[in-house]
Scaffold this motif. Structure first.
Motif, PDB file in Angstrom:
ATOM      1  N   THR A 247      10.660   5.544  65.572  1.00  0.00           N
ATOM      2  CA  THR A 247      11.093   6.441  64.505  1.00  0.00           C
ATOM      3  C   THR A 247      10.024   6.517  63.419  1.00  0.00           C
ATOM      4  O   THR A 247       9.452   5.487  63.033  1.00  0.00           O
TER       5      THR A 247
ATOM      6  N   PHE B 167      14.980   3.747  56.516  1.00  0.00           N
ATOM      7  CA  PHE B 167      14.943   2.502  57.289  1.00  0.00           C
ATOM      8  C   PHE B 167      15.387   1.331  56.410  1.00  0.00           C
ATOM      9  O   PHE B 167      14.901   1.162  55.296  1.00  0.00           O
TER      10      PHE B 167
ATOM     11  N   SER C 261      23.410   7.850  61.183  1.00  0.00           N
ATOM     12  CA  SER C 261      22.131   7.374  61.690  1.00  0.00           C
ATOM     13  C   SER C 261      20.949   8.186  61.180  1.00  0.00           C
ATOM     14  O   SER C 261      19.802   7.893  61.504  1.00  0.00           O
TER      15      SER C 261
ATOM     16  N   ILE D   6       9.376   7.709  59.499  1.00  0.00           N
ATOM     17  CA  ILE D   6      10.003   8.111  58.242  1.00  0.00           C
ATOM     18  C   ILE D   6       8.945   8.080  57.149  1.00  0.00           C
ATOM     19  O   ILE D   6       8.313   7.035  56.921  1.00  0.00           O
TER      20      ILE D   6
ATOM     21  N   TYR E  56       8.108   3.304  62.964  1.00  0.00           N
ATOM     22  CA  TYR E  56       8.846   2.080  63.271  1.00  0.00           C
ATOM     23  C   TYR E  56       9.083   2.048  64.788  1.00  0.00           C
ATOM     24  O   TYR E  56       9.821   2.877  65.317  1.00  0.00           O
TER      25      TYR E  56
ATOM     26  N   THR F  88      12.462  -2.393  66.479  1.00  0.00           N
ATOM     27  CA  THR F  88      12.193  -2.971  65.166  1.00  0.00           C
ATOM     28  C   THR F  88      13.500  -3.428  64.522  1.00  0.00           C
ATOM     29  O   THR F  88      14.506  -2.718  64.540  1.00  0.00           O
TER      30      THR F  88
ATOM     31  N   ASN G  52      16.227  -2.926  56.745  1.00  0.00           N
ATOM     32  CA  ASN G  52      16.325  -4.174  57.507  1.00  0.00           C
ATOM     33  C   ASN G  52      17.454  -4.990  56.892  1.00  0.00           C
ATOM     34  O   ASN G  52      17.273  -5.769  55.967  1.00  0.00           O
TER      35      ASN G  52
ATOM     36  N   SER H  23      18.762  -3.141  65.317  1.00  0.00           N
ATOM     37  CA  SER H  23      17.382  -2.786  65.655  1.00  0.00           C
ATOM     38  C   SER H  23      17.355  -1.321  66.030  1.00  0.00           C
ATOM     39  O   SER H  23      18.385  -0.732  66.363  1.00  0.00           O
ATOM     40  N   LEU H  24      16.174  -0.711  65.987  1.00  0.00           N
ATOM     41  CA  LEU H  24      16.039   0.709  66.285  1.00  0.00           C
ATOM     42  C   LEU H  24      16.135   0.950  67.783  1.00  0.00           C
ATOM     43  O   LEU H  24      15.631   0.170  68.592  1.00  0.00           O
TER      44      LEU H  24
ATOM     45  N   GLY I 117      16.305  -3.869  62.117  1.00  0.00           N
ATOM     46  CA  GLY I 117      16.805  -2.985  61.073  1.00  0.00           C
ATOM     47  C   GLY I 117      17.368  -1.720  61.687  1.00  0.00           C
ATOM     48  O   GLY I 117      17.428  -1.576  62.926  1.00  0.00           O
ATOM     49  N   GLN I 118      17.777  -0.777  60.847  1.00  0.00           N
ATOM     50  CA  GLN I 118      18.392   0.445  61.352  1.00  0.00           C
ATOM     51  C   GLN I 118      18.167   1.575  60.365  1.00  0.00           C
ATOM     52  O   GLN I 118      17.745   1.357  59.221  1.00  0.00           O
ATOM     53  N   ILE I 119      18.413   2.790  60.832  1.00  0.00           N
ATOM     54  CA  ILE I 119      18.306   3.972  59.976  1.00  0.00           C
ATOM     55  C   ILE I 119      19.667   4.200  59.329  1.00  0.00           C
ATOM     56  O   ILE I 119      20.682   4.347  60.011  1.00  0.00           O
TER      57      ILE I 119
END
Length: 948
Positions: free
Chosen positions: A584, A604, A767, A586, A591, A595, A606, A579-580, A597-599
């Motif tokens: 963020t 982004f 990241s 983008i 986001y 949220t 998920n 998760s974030l 998911g990740q960068i």
């Protein structure tokens, strides 16, 4: 020129042949001299090349020249003591100090015992230009000529070596938390060593010699009691087991004492307490005139002494110095104190405990005699050792073999200094073992050349782990102000705040395996009666390997708050979900923090699996009561943005404190053959004037180490020392005065430097927020120099009095050091990542230092002796901070120890008053911008000793 000619080793003779023919009065005077700064002249040694007859003559001359009327009190005017040969063992032979072309200081065991100076810190106060840098038993360090303050790491060799009875200590902690008793002499030799003395060292050696077994029966004891319930006892027993064949000596000590600072949380715990029990047993076997063997066994069982946390706090400055990213001064910058204890302790979470406040408790009470901490525990240490020294006389040669083992145990429990449940089970654990073997061949003396040559091997095996643990209050302590405010807003957030770190444990496990193998030789070339040239060479092969890992050993209450994984280079799977960590944006899409998911590379993604989504749902249900549905991830997705932000905050706190994690990594090995050598001409004008020059070169092994999962290899440290000295005997043989000027250049000096943090920089790049990060580690400073003047002497021109003195002017500075860490006052926000401190004085280095010891003894009451001793140690101001913070300056200070007593002149009984820090000097030991460590207080004790 009076050369010492080779004779049989005196230990090969029978006890009757070895016994000296002195009167009781003469023995008393000789013993009195031994209590001053003179080494014991008549002490025998397996390596002794001086004839027994010559030493007997020297001793009798000493006694006759200084005999006082110990059987009458009418004679008031006494003659000055005429000094004879002061002897040293720094080159593996008993030699006259005035003949050795080295800067050497000597203090006898009798003088140390007179003032109960029992540890390395006390030794440093009695010799010139040697500094003991305080720390806990694992982190203290020794420096010579202002160089070496950097605390030794477990992967690193000490710059200043310690040798005890011929056994080299390759690890400074072996000499910490130890009472050195029954000592014959302590010698300090300055400059690179290695062509003779055990393992090569780059700055100098402290050589400690204990008293050896004899065939004469000995039994005496000392008991003292003083301030802080300091109870100390020692006993020495020895003599013949089998006449002319086997002798023994046993030395036993015990000490219990409270420290000067009380822990309010547990008033049975004090800081700087003593808890020491030790024993050393030696056996001397003399089966023939050509062979002797000495076996030594020593043990100090594990015991705890509280030293960590012996410091007080002061308010943190509210402004930085104002250094911007270019290194220029940009004016005054406000320090937000966002992570300062003042901010943390004024949070609601900690104010609920009404009896603890920042102003009254964290900053200390008005008497500064107590600390309040719940998880400070004594540091537990213990050590054992064994050695066998064998000596053969083969025609004109002496062969010596020293086989030794030594171990050390260390366990520390640390705390942040409050009674709250923040730090738990933090600290370090060390299990150290070393094995060594030295084989040495010594030629006879008296010809054109005499020499020593040999082989040396030493291996160390170190298991070291660093632990960090957190309690239920840790989240509220380590959260930023913004994180704390969001999480403390409601019950769900407070639960997350608590579980973010509660019962989490991290351990970094390190394995260091080092081996050192060397061949060495040193020769004295007697080119003429006055001129001798000493040359020596050593080749050492160093092999050093390190493996390490850093992992979470207990996930505690908040396992669902783990990240999915960390360290993409060396993947560590933590079993959490992605998760974030922050809101963020983008490509115009925002986001929210939390949220799913990740960068990844700026995009982004998920990328949670079904199992990870189900874990996220369980978290939403546990902390927010959200119902779990049949769709994985739906429960978590139904949380509000504010709730997701709370989750993100808790996860960030956890990830930040857990820091870098990595699976087992092997560092790049250090493998190198290192030279050492000495060239030193000596010109002896007469028996009272000798001049010498020397060039000594030595190298300290590099360091194989892992920092944040990446290998950082540190180069070898290379020292060149130049010295010109004069050794004199003046004023009708009542003054020994030695002086030297020195210049030491060091290349690749090992200490903390600033460099790129490969781990964090890599994480930032992955990241999507590439930013170069920096860290401090033990690396290399390009160039360091020390230069100055030293004096050392002994005066006996006042009746019944001996005066030992030493002093130094020392200029130790960085010639080139472009990447030092920034001091705290420059701030870490917006400041350049490092500073250039070329030309600045080294931390811990004094410009001026001086030591003075006075010993007075006179006969009274027919068969008694009155005695008094004083030792004063002075040093000028110094900076105690490795980054040379302007807040790190410590004022110059002087400390005086004093004793006065009365005893029978044959030593059957003696009683003394011993006072340490007589004038109660209260100069800080060190300080930072918001902490300081107090000096040890004045203490007094009554000491009773005698034969039985």
């Amino acid at each position: 020129m009076n050369r010492i000619h080779h004779t049989h080793n005196p230990l090969h003779q029978s006890p009757k042949k070895r016994r000296l023919s002195l009167t009781a009065t003469q023995w008393l005077v000789v013993a009195g001299l031994a209590h001053s700064a003179l080494p014991v002249l008549a002490q025998t040694s397996q390596n002794d090349q001086t004839s027994e007859a010559e030493k007997t003559v020297q001793t009798i001359q000493l006694a006759q020249a200084s005999t006082t009327s110990n059987t009458t009190t009418e004679k008031k005017a006494e003659k000055p003591i005429v000094l004879q040969a002061v002897t040293v063992r720094s080159r593996n032979r008993i030699e006259k100090l005035q003949d050795v072309p080295l800067s050497i200081s000597v203090v006898t065991g009798q003088e140390l015992e007179r003032l109960q100076a029992l540890d390395v810190a006390s030794f440093s106060k009695r010799v010139g230009n040697v500094i003991w840098n305080p720390g806990n038993p694992r982190q203290f360090s020794l420096s010579v000529r202002g160089i070496g303050k950097q605390a030794q790491t477990d992967a690193q060799d000490p710059s200043v070596g310690i040798i005890v009875d011929g056994v080299n200590y390759a690890y400074n902690p072996l000499s910490s938390s130890v009472n050195f008793t029954d000592i014959a002499a302590v010698e300090v030799t300055r400059g690179p060593q290695g062509t003779l003395l055990g393992k090569n060292t780059s700055l100098g050696v402290i050589n400690i010699t204990t008293r050896r077994p004899t065939f004469t029966k000995e039994a005496y004891a000392t008991v003292s009691y003083g301030d802080y319930h300091d109870l100390f006892g020692s006993a020495v027993l020895g003599g013949a087991v089998i006449d002319d064949l086997l002798a023994w000596r046993g030395t036993f000590t015990a000490q219990k004492a409270n420290g000067d600072l009380v822990n309010t949380y547990n008033q049975d715990q004090t800081y700087a307490n003593k808890d020491r029990l030790s024993a050393r047993v030696q056996f001397l076997l003399t089966p023939s005139e050509d062979f002797t063997a000495r076996i030594s066994l020593d043990a100090q069982p594990k015991a705890g002494e509280a030293t960590n946390g012996r410091s007080f706090n002061k308010p943190t400055p509210t402004t930085y110095a104002g250094i911007n990213t270019t290194g220029a001064n940009s004016g005054t910058n406000v320090n937000p104190l966002s992570s300062d204890p003042k901010t943390r302790l004024n949070r609601r979470w900690f104010l609920e405990q009404s009896d603890y406040r920042y102003e009254d408790d964290w900053l200390g009470n008005s008497t500064r005699d107590r600390i309040n901490a719940d998880n400070y525990n004594p540091i537990v240490t213990g050590t054992n050792g064994a050695s066998t020294e064998l000596n053969w006389r083969l025609n004109d040669y002496e062969v010596t073999s020293i086989t030794a083992y030594k171990d050390y145990y260390f366990a520390a429990r640390n705390d942040e200094g409050t009674p709250f449940d923040i730090s738990k089970n933090g600290g370090g654990l060390v299990d150290y073992k070393q094995y060594s073997q030295e084989l040495r061949l010594s030629s006879k003396t008296g010809g054109f050349v005499d020499y020593q040559t040999g082989l040396f091997w030493l291996a160390t095996d170190i298991d070291h782990s660093t632990r960090a643990g957190w309690g239920a209050d840790a989240g509220a302590w380590f959260a930023s102000t913004a994180q704390y405010n969001r999480l403390d807003a409601n019950a769900s957030g407070r639960a997350l705040l608590q579980d973010s770190l509660s019962r989490l444990n991290r351990e970094q496990a390190n394995k260091y395996e080092n081996a050192s193998t060397a061949i060495f030789a040193q020769a004295n070339w007697h080119l003429s009666d006055p001129l001798t040239l000493t040359t020596g060479v050593r080749l050492t092969r160093e092999n050093r390997d390190t493996t390490t890992s850093a992992l979470l050993t207990d996930n505690g209450a908040g396992s669902a708050l783990n990240s999915s994984s960390v360290n993409v280079v060396n993947l560590v799977n933590l079993g959490g979900f992605n998760s974030l960590n922050a809101t963020t944006t983008i490509d115009g899409t925002s986001y929210p923090a939390g949220t799913l998911g990740q960068i990844v590379n700026g995009a982004f993604v998920n990328n949670n699996s079904t199992a990870q989504l189900q874990l996220a749902d369980k978290l939403a249900n546990k902390y927010f009561g959200t119902a779990i549905t049949g769709t994985a991830g739906a429960a978590y997705a139904s949380l509000t943005n504010a709730q997701k932000a709370q989750v993100a905050d808790a996860k960030t706190i956890r990830r930040t404190q857990a820091a870098a994690l990595w699976n087992t990594v092997k560092a790049e090995s250090f493998e190198e053959t290192q030279p050492a050598f000495v060239v030193s001409p000596t010109y002896k004008f007469n028996d009272k004037l000798t001049v010498y020059a020397s060039w000594q070169y030595g190298e300290k092994a590099g360091i194989a180490q892992v920092v944040n999962g990446f290998s950082y290899l540190t180069d070898a440290e290379k020292s060149s020392a130049y010295e010109i000295g004069v050794k004199t005997v003046l004023l009708d043989n009542t003054l020994v005065f030695n002086a030297d000027i020195f210049l030491t250049n060091i290349k690749d000096y090992q200490q903390a430097v600033r460099a790129v943090d490969e781990y964090t920089t890599e994480q930032n790049t992955i990241s999507g927020a590439p930013e170069v990060a920096y860290l401090s580690y033990t690396g290399n400073v390009p160039k360091v120099r020390a230069q100055g003047l030293e004096i050392d002497g002994l005066y006996s021109g006042i009746p019944n009095t001996t005066i030992r003195f030493s002093g130094a002017y020392n200029d130790a500075y960085y010639v080139e050091f472009p990447n030092s860490a920034q001091p705290v006052e420059n701030g870490y926000q917006g400041a350049a990542p490092f500073q250039d401190i070329s030309g600045e004085t080294l931390p811990g280095a004094f410009k001026y230092s001086f030591n003075l010891g006075i010993d007075y003894r006179a006969p009274v009451f027919s068969n008694h002796e009155f005695h008094t001793s004083v030792n004063t140690s002075y040093n000028s101001k110094f900076n105690s901070d490795n980054a040379l913070s302007s807040y790190g300056w410590v004022d110059g200070s002087s400390t005086t120890d004093f004793s006065i007593g009365l005893g029978k002149n044959k030593g059957e009984f003696d009683v003394s008053l011993v006072v340490k820090n007589l004038f109660e000097d209260d100069t800080y030991q060190n300080q930072t911008w918001n902490t300081w460590s107090p000096a040890l207080p004045r203490t007094a004790s009554i000491v009773v000793s005698g034969k039985f």
